[in-house]
Write a protein that holds these residues in place. Sequence first.
Motif, mmCIF file in Angstrom:
data_model
loop_
_atom_site.group_PDB
_atom_site.id
_atom_site.type_symbol
_atom_site.label_atom_id
_atom_site.label_comp_id
_atom_site.label_asym_id
_atom_site.label_seq_id
_atom_site.Cartn_x
_atom_site.Cartn_y
_atom_site.Cartn_z
ATOM 1 N N LEU A 99 -6.266 -3.642 8.363
ATOM 2 C CA LEU A 99 -6.209 -5.098 8.264
ATOM 3 C C LEU A 99 -6.061 -5.732 9.643
ATOM 4 C CD1 LEU A 99 -6.035 -7.573 6.409
ATOM 5 C CD2 LEU A 99 -3.576 -7.143 6.209
ATOM 6 N N GLU A 100 -5.233 -5.125 10.482
ATOM 7 C CA GLU A 100 -4.971 -5.690 11.812
ATOM 8 C C GLU A 100 -6.209 -5.708 12.704
ATOM 9 O OE1 GLU A 100 -0.190 -4.591 12.142
ATOM 10 O OE2 GLU A 100 -1.649 -3.494 13.351
ATOM 11 N N LEU B 287 -1.101 3.058 7.549
ATOM 12 C CA LEU B 287 -2.496 3.463 7.754
ATOM 13 C C LEU B 287 -3.447 2.405 7.208
ATOM 14 C CD1 LEU B 287 -2.467 7.285 6.877
ATOM 15 C CD2 LEU B 287 -2.541 6.235 9.149
ATOM 16 N N ARG B 288 -3.053 1.751 6.106
ATOM 17 C CA ARG B 288 -3.874 0.671 5.548
ATOM 18 C C ARG B 288 -3.643 -0.649 6.281
ATOM 19 N NH1 ARG B 288 -3.724 5.433 2.379
ATOM 20 N NH2 ARG B 288 -5.632 5.421 1.125
ATOM 21 N N PHE C 43 0.837 -1.202 0.000
ATOM 22 C CA PHE C 43 0.000 0.000 0.000
ATOM 23 C C PHE C 43 0.869 1.247 0.000
ATOM 24 C CE2 PHE C 43 -2.239 -3.147 2.846
ATOM 25 C CZ PHE C 43 -3.028 -3.666 1.830
ATOM 26 N N SER C 44 0.423 2.268 -0.745
ATOM 27 C CA SER C 44 1.100 3.561 -0.751
ATOM 28 C C SER C 44 0.089 4.637 -0.378
ATOM 29 C CB SER C 44 1.721 3.822 -2.122
ATOM 30 O OG SER C 44 2.533 4.984 -2.080
ATOM 31 N N LYS D 1 -3.004 2.809 17.284
ATOM 32 C CA LYS D 1 -1.932 2.286 16.438
ATOM 33 C C LYS D 1 -1.210 3.409 15.699
ATOM 34 C CE LYS D 1 -3.985 -2.307 15.668
ATOM 35 N NZ LYS D 1 -2.804 -3.108 16.042
ATOM 36 N N ILE D 2 -1.964 4.420 15.270
ATOM 37 C CA ILE D 2 -1.342 5.553 14.577
ATOM 38 C C ILE D 2 -0.433 6.328 15.527
ATOM 39 C CG2 ILE D 2 -1.780 7.742 13.402
ATOM 40 C CD1 ILE D 2 -4.402 6.549 12.386
ATOM 41 N N ILE D 3 -0.878 6.520 16.752
ATOM 42 C CA ILE D 3 -0.068 7.249 17.733
ATOM 43 C C ILE D 3 1.226 6.493 18.019
ATOM 44 C CG2 ILE D 3 0.014 7.990 20.152
ATOM 45 C CD1 ILE D 3 -2.996 8.639 19.873
#
Length: 241
Positions: free
Chosen positions: A208-209, A203-204, A35-36, A172-174
Amino acid sequence: MHKHYFITITLLFVFCFKSVGQTEENELQGKWYMFSRNRVVGLEFSKDRIITKQLNWDLSEREPGREQVQRITHSAKANGNTYVCLRTDDDTANQIRVNTFRIVRPGKEMLFVINSTEKLFTNMDSVQQYIDHDVTDKYGFNLYSQAEMEQFKKLKKINTMTAPDFEIYVGKIIHLRSVEDSLSKQLADPEPSGIIYYGYSMLRVFFLEIGYDPLVTTKELDDLFKRFADTPAAKKLLGGH
């Protein structure tokens, strides 16, 4: 005696790269996807080359006929990684680029390592010296097989995401921010765009996770954040309380 010793060492070196390389090439061969920011990047491995294509989220080609082709000259496995030596057809300087991959789930998922060397090598001795000392923890773009990508399409869509799941996603982003900080310090010559695009990819992967289809357009991603803009999780992401 010295001549015999030199020939023996040379043969061992060649044997290591060729025989191990053939096994590793079999693990890598096939179509893989990562993913990009606003697209999917497809990599097709064959025995002697890698073809890279820019794809849309439905895996159709964005730029037909504009793929990048790199020739595989050697490959080897060491330190839990697979090292692939590459040259482009228009290379006139006889330089070798080394890409590093790490198998996560055989036939399903691997990492295209980003905290690896950007150095261009001129001979295989220097490549081997690099490999011998390459023992750091690895981070990279998650690459998925074609079969896995088809399975992802069957997962929940992000427009059905719940507030508790969004909070997990934000967490997760943090955490990703600290990983990116560590990467920027770890790389001897950090390429900012590489770390930025690693973030876009994750981010993608985070979708999924937590059980959602990661094949998400930029608009769909924006719409998700708009929907939860007033939640505590969103404010936490923006640095509020």
